[in-house]
Structure formats: structure tokens, C-alpha cells
Write a protein that holds these residues in place. Structure first.
Motif, mmCIF file in Angstrom:
data_model
loop_
_atom_site.group_PDB
_atom_site.id
_atom_site.type_symbol
_atom_site.label_atom_id
_atom_site.label_comp_id
_atom_site.label_asym_id
_atom_site.label_seq_id
_atom_site.Cartn_x
_atom_site.Cartn_y
_atom_site.Cartn_z
ATOM 1 N N VAL A 158 34.519 25.503 35.340
ATOM 2 C CA VAL A 158 35.466 26.148 34.329
ATOM 3 C C VAL A 158 34.896 25.505 36.907
ATOM 4 C CG1 VAL A 158 37.130 27.004 33.229
ATOM 5 C CG2 VAL A 158 35.162 28.311 34.952
ATOM 6 N N GLY A 159 33.835 25.257 36.687
ATOM 7 C CA GLY A 159 33.324 25.333 37.944
ATOM 8 C C GLY A 159 32.333 27.422 38.405
ATOM 9 N N ALA A 160 32.705 27.945 37.727
ATOM 10 C CA ALA A 160 31.356 29.473 38.264
ATOM 11 C C ALA A 160 29.893 28.804 37.909
ATOM 12 C CB ALA A 160 32.103 29.813 36.127
ATOM 13 N N GLY B 238 30.195 33.010 38.955
ATOM 14 C CA GLY B 238 30.452 32.319 40.825
ATOM 15 C C GLY B 238 30.456 33.988 41.102
ATOM 16 N N ARG C 250 34.934 20.766 38.205
ATOM 17 C CA ARG C 250 36.380 21.867 39.266
ATOM 18 C C ARG C 250 36.752 20.518 40.319
ATOM 19 N NH1 ARG C 250 38.448 27.163 38.249
ATOM 20 N NH2 ARG C 250 39.767 27.662 39.410
ATOM 21 N N PHE D 227 35.950 34.353 40.920
ATOM 22 C CA PHE D 227 37.166 33.622 40.664
ATOM 23 C C PHE D 227 37.284 32.284 40.448
ATOM 24 C CE2 PHE D 227 36.357 36.023 45.262
ATOM 25 C CZ PHE D 227 37.237 36.841 45.225
ATOM 26 N N ASP D 228 36.510 31.863 39.688
ATOM 27 C CA ASP D 228 36.041 30.787 38.238
ATOM 28 C C ASP D 228 37.448 30.947 37.653
ATOM 29 O OD1 ASP D 228 35.197 28.924 41.079
ATOM 30 O OD2 ASP D 228 33.515 29.708 40.587
ATOM 31 N N TYR D 229 37.161 32.090 37.081
ATOM 32 C CA TYR D 229 37.757 32.506 35.887
ATOM 33 C C TYR D 229 39.593 33.536 36.274
ATOM 34 C CZ TYR D 229 34.448 31.435 32.958
ATOM 35 O OH TYR D 229 33.100 30.459 32.345
ATOM 36 N N LEU D 230 39.474 33.171 37.326
ATOM 37 C CA LEU D 230 40.511 34.182 37.900
ATOM 38 C C LEU D 230 42.272 34.218 37.699
ATOM 39 C CD1 LEU D 230 40.804 36.847 39.287
ATOM 40 C CD2 LEU D 230 41.554 35.741 41.796
ATOM 41 N N ARG E 215 48.294 36.568 34.465
ATOM 42 C CA ARG E 215 47.363 35.771 34.811
ATOM 43 C C ARG E 215 48.797 34.783 34.723
ATOM 44 N NH1 ARG E 215 43.403 36.595 36.981
ATOM 45 N NH2 ARG E 215 44.890 38.476 37.433
#
Lengths: 267, 306
Positions: A230-232, B28, A253, B31-34, A3
Motif C-alpha cells: 500500500v505504499g507504507a 509511512g 502505489r 496515511f497509506d492505510y487511511l 472507511r
């Protein structure tokens, strides 16, 4: 797969003080967050139970990369922030971040104008302090209900600048709104190169009108109810104009700082 | 994290490292937590619900926090299947875990068309039919309430999709067991439950509904006991494997669903609070197996049923 970055941080609360009525200043030991940029936010847990369930997005008010510390300015506005305000130095807070896209062009030479309404000053203060340190010109307009609901003038002077202030009751600076100061300022010949604004929606609506009339580029930092950060989840959507159509963008985001011409506020 | 063979499963053809699935709508397109979370912490990731045409979604506010819960009305905002094929599909391999496509339509024909397209997409390991979204006016939940309609819809999709087919159920249906049996008759391989529960919040200051869509779907720990009951009931009504979900935030929560009869569990809202929730739940399941001296978690599926 490695990561790239940490997301979760347990940060020691070093100091906490009420610098204006209902505004709590948190100083945190947060070496991995101290590289954050002005306009970014952290996503903060307010307790350890499932109620309140969600984290609260809080703008980074100041970051000192050398000292590995950040400051948050939290205005008590509901149950989550009231719980936060009860935390004490020595406790650890649970933060995610830093998230979001901050204020652009902070390193440009042209003079910047910051327009802050109430707690909207939190991220703009960080942006202004960065320009102050870099020796770049800027002005800072600050509006609030009353002097008691704003940090004392020394708070700004400690960082080397004095905001032009307006209060609704006239207890500090001009009696009236921050946007009245902005209107007056934009009527002058030497216009700022760029405006960055953060504050309540009616203020931002007026700032958009004034900046557009003056032809000055504008960037707005927006607030929204937020879940993931985070945009999810697409929960914090705001409407923006894209080639004549309305599309939704994520405050977490794609923002929280948006181009003042694109985002649909009061138009 | 290390793969533990005690947690691995083959869920009707979906080869999963562990029984945890990122719930559709909460992750999502994966990818958002990637940058921060290893997608391989998950057994599978269910993608945001997709429609044939792009959907802008509902006007804000889209979220309201409730006691131990979250009310959302996103309204299936998604870029549409064409964008998915062009821009998202080529990247799915990066995730390194099975991907479940979630589809929603306004007609049987739309569901069928989406499923037929996804049948040819090797990167997608399974299709989940969303007949339970409470936040769109047409389609979604309106398909999920009548058993005969569900059987017809699932049958139509079954004829064009050869991979593992999941049907996501709602408790808004009066008789969830009857809808579950209809999905089974229609040819579903797996059932997932429950979707969010329809609710609303009123802002007493403005004296208006708080959400832009007026109503939203409730998720989070507040709905967990209701969801466990639904899994219990459906597990007694069908022989298909179940994906249980509804407020799961810990290994103990996940175990409740497994013991009630779920072969796998999905985690949604808890990601927003704990981004590393999948890893934490897996560790908790491992500890439980250690303590109980058990060889594989599947020994626990439905074990509470006696």
C-alpha cells in the motif's frame, strides 16, 4: 470515520487449472474486486502460518464485474506460489486489494500494442480484453520459452484475439524473442499509438530502446519484491528520473505501471 | 472501534486510547492505510524516520523474506523535515490519534536540530530518537552502541525538546541494559525496543548478497523471543516505561511483552500481512481481560516478573 473501501477479502476459489506449464489459473468469487482496472494487483496470502510470512502481489488477469469474479494467473516461482498452486476449489483465499495504478489510456482510439514476455502476459491480457470488448484496435505480441510454457492459442481466441507469438525454441510462432517481433512491427509505416509492456527485465530494457527509437509512448508494468502493498514500507522501490535526479518510487502505489521514459531500466 | 477504558493509558504524557503503536517505518506518515484502516484503531502512530535533509534511500532490492521474518534495507528514505512541516504536518490532524515523530541524524547536532524544530510542532505528541537503524552508514546504530555516547545524545535532545522523549534501542549494543540506563540518565521518558536485528541473505544463483545494501534489519515473528528477552532485561534495569516490539502479530504476542514489563507495544511487520491487526489485537486484549476478570490491562505490566 467511515472507511471508503474494504481492504481484506476472503474469496471463494471457484476453479483452478494449469493452463501452461507451472501457470495456474485461479477463478475467484470476488464481487468487491471485480471492479479492478487492468494493471492493478491483489496481495495474496499463500498459507495460514507465519512462514512464508509475506503476501504475494499477483496481477489481476481478468475481472468480470457483472459476474463478480476475478481471475489470477500464478506462475510457480518459489515457496509462496508453490503453496498457492496447491489450493483447491472450494477453499477461501485471503486477498488484499485491489492495489496500484493500472495501464493508462486504455480507452483511447489510437491503436495500442501490448508486448508480453512470459507470465507478463497476465495483466496485459486483461487490458487487451478490455479493448476487445470496447471495439478498440490493438495488437498483442507474446514471447515465451516454448509453446508448453504459454497458454494454448485457444485461450486467447476465446477472448476474440490472436497474439503474434515468438518462442525461443520456435515451437510456436517466430523462433526468437518477443522484442524481435516488436522491432519488425515498429519498422512498419503505421506505428501504434502506444505500447504497454510487461515481462522480464532484459525484455523491458530492449522494449524501452525500441519504443524510444520509434518515438512511441511506452508504459511498463514492473514487478518487485513487496511487503505492505500500500505504499507504507518503501520496500518495493524502483529508481525513476525526476528532473535529472534519481528518486525512488513505489511499485505498489506509484506503479506497478510506470512511464517507460521515466523509469530507470537499462539506461 | 469503541474506546475501552480498560485499555487507555497515559504513556509519560502521550494520551493513548490503547497500548498499541504502529511501529516507525512500517506505517509511512500514517496515511497509506487511511482509505481502509481507521487510524483510531491505534493508541499512537510512529511516523517513518525523518532526517534534516531528504534521503533517497538504498538501492533495490530492499527486501528479503526469511523464515517467519523480513529483512529490510530501506535506508531511511524520507522527504526531510522541511517537506514534513510543509506538506505532512497540516494533515496530521486527520489521523485522530497521537503521532510520534521518529528522528535520525548523522551527528548529535542534527538530532538536536530536528528535536528543536519538533518541539514547536503541536501536532506531534512525542519524539522517538532512532539510535538503532541498522541500514544507514552514518548515524543510526552507530550512536546506539556506546552508553556514554547515548547519554550525551539523549541529553542534547532533552535540552531542546520538552515533550515525551522516546529512545529506540537496538540489541546490537553489547549490553542493552547499560545503554538503557544511559538513555534514562540522559533524560529519556520512554524506551522503545527492539529495532530490527542486522542480518543478510546471499543469493546462491548470482553468488552475491541479495540486498542492494548487502545487510538489512530483521523483523517479524522470527525475532520475537529475542525481543521479549530484551524487554525483560531492560525492564529490570530502568524505571522508565517501555514500548516493546519485535514480531508482535496477535494479542497473545502483545501480552508476552506486557507481562515482561512493557507498558505499550508496537506492531510493525504484521501490518503487511494483516492491515487490521491493531483492531484484532485490541479485541484479543479485551477478551483476555474479560476472561481474567481484570479491570485494566496495566495490572499485567511486568506481571511475569513475580
Amino acid at each position: 470515520m467511515e472507511r471508503k473501501a474494504e481492504i481484506a477479502h476472503r474469496c471463494l476459489l471457484l476453479d483452478k487449472s494449469e493452463i501452461a506449464r507451472g501457470w495456474h489459473l485461479f477463478e475467484l468469487e470476488a464481487p468487491l474486486l471485480a471492479c479492478a482496472e487492468p494493471g492493478q494487483f491483489v496481495h495474496l496470502r499463500t498459507g495460514c502460518s507465519s512462514d512464508p510470512l509475506l503476501r504475494r502481489p499477483i496481477s489481476i488477469h481478468y475481472a468480470d464485474a457483472a459476474a463478480g469474479r476475478i481471475r489470477l494467473l500464478v506462475q510457480v516461482s518459489g515457496r509462496g506460489t508453490a503453496l498457492l498452486a496447491r489450493s483447491s476449489p472450494g477453499e477461501e483465499l485471503d486477498l488484499l486489494g485491489p492495489f496500484g495504478r493500472g495501464f493508462p489510456f486504455l480507452d483511447e482510439a489510437a491503436p495500442a500494442l501490448f508486448v508480453a514476455g512470459g507470465i507478463g502476459m497476465a495483466p496485459l491480457f486483461f487490458a487487451a480484453a478490455q479493448r476487445q470488448r470496447a471495439g478498440l484496435p490493438f495488437e498483442f505480441i507474446l514471447g515465451g520459452r516454448s509453446s508448453a510454457f504459454l497458454p494454448p492459442e485457444e485461450y486467447f481466441l476465446d477472448h476474440g484475439f490472436a497474439p503474434l507469438t515468438a518462442t525461443e525454441d520456435g515451437s510456436r510462432g517466430l523462433r526468437g524473442l518477443a522484442t524481435a517481433l516488436l522491432e519488425k512491427r515498429l519498422a512498419e509505416a503505421n506505428r501504434p499509438g502506444r505500447i504497454h509492456a510487461c515481462g522480464p527485465m532484459p525484455m523491458l530494457t530492449r522494449v524501452v530502446e525500441l519504443a524510444r527509437a520509434a518515438g512511441v509512448p511506452l508504459h511498463l508494468s514492473l514487478e518487485s519484491r513487496m511487503a505492505c502493498g500500500v505504499g507504507a514500507c518503501l520496500g518495493c522501490a524502483v529508481p525513476v528520473k525526476v528532473q535529472g535526479n534519481i528518486e525512488y518510487r513505489r511499485v505498489c502505489r506509484d506503479g506497478p505501471v510506470f512511464d517507460g521514459e521515466a523509469v530507470c531500466i537499462g539506461n | 472501534m469503541e474506546t475501552d477504558p480498560r485499555l487507555a493509558l497515559d504513556l509519560a504524557g502521550i494520551k493513548m486510547r490503547n497500548p498499541l503503536i504502529a511501529a516507525s517505518g512500517c506505517y509511512g506518515f500514517g496515511f497509506d492505510y487511511l482509505p481502509w484502516v481507521d487510524p483510531r484503531d491505534w493508541g499512537a502512530i510512529a511516523l517513518k524516520g525523518m532526517t534534516l535533509k531528504p534521503r533517497a534511500g538504498n538501492p533495490p532490492p530492499r527486501l528479503a523474506e526469511t523464515p517467519s521474518g523480513l529483512l529490510n534495507a530501506i535506508g531511511l528514505q524520507n522527504p526531510g523535515i522541511d517537506y514534513f512541516l510543509e506538506a505532512i504536518r497540516p494533515r496530521l490532524g486527520e489521523l485522530g490519534c497521537p503521532v510520534i515523530a521518529n528522528i535520525a541524524g548523522e551527528s548529535v547536532e542534527e538530532y538536536r536540530e530536528l528535536a528543536a524544530i519538533l518541539d514547536r510542532v503541536a501536532e506531534v505528541s512525542a519524539v522517538e530518537i532512532n539510535i538503532s537503524c541498522p541500514n544507514v552508514r552514518r548515524g543510526g546504530i552507530s550512536f546506539g552502541q556506546d552508553p556514554a555516547t547515548v547519554e550525551k545524545l539523549v541529553g542534547a535532545v532533552r535540552r531542546v525538546y520538552r515533550g515525551p522523549l522516546i529512545v529506540k534501542l537496538s540489541l546490537e549494543a553489547g549490553d542493552i541494559a547499560a545503554v538503557a540506563r544511559a538513555a534514562e540518565s540522559g533524560g529519556a521518558d520512554i524506551l522503545s525496543l527492539i529495532n530490527t536485528l542486522k542480518g543478510m541473505v546471499i543469493d546462491v544463483h548470482s553468488r552475491r548478497p541479495l540486498l542492494g545494501n548487502i545487510t538489512g534489519g530483521l523483523s517479524g515473528p522470527a525475532i520475537r523471543p529475542v525481543a521479549v528477552r530484551a524487554v525483560w532485561e531492560v525492564a529490570g534495569a530502568v524505571s522508565l516505561p517501555l514500548i516493546g516490539m519485535g514480531g508482535i502479530a496477535s494479542a497473545e504476542d502483545a501480552l508476552q511483552f506486557i507481562l515482561a514489563g512493557a507498558a505499550a507495544v508496537a506492531v510493525g511487520t504484521a501490518n503487511f500481512v494483516h492491515p487490521h491487526v491493531a483492531r484484532e489485537i485490541c479485541r484479543g486484549l479485551q477478551r483476555y481481560l474479560d476472561e481474567q476478570g481484570m479491570g485494566h490491562y496495566s495490572e499485567l505490566i511486568g506481571a511475569a516478573r513475580g
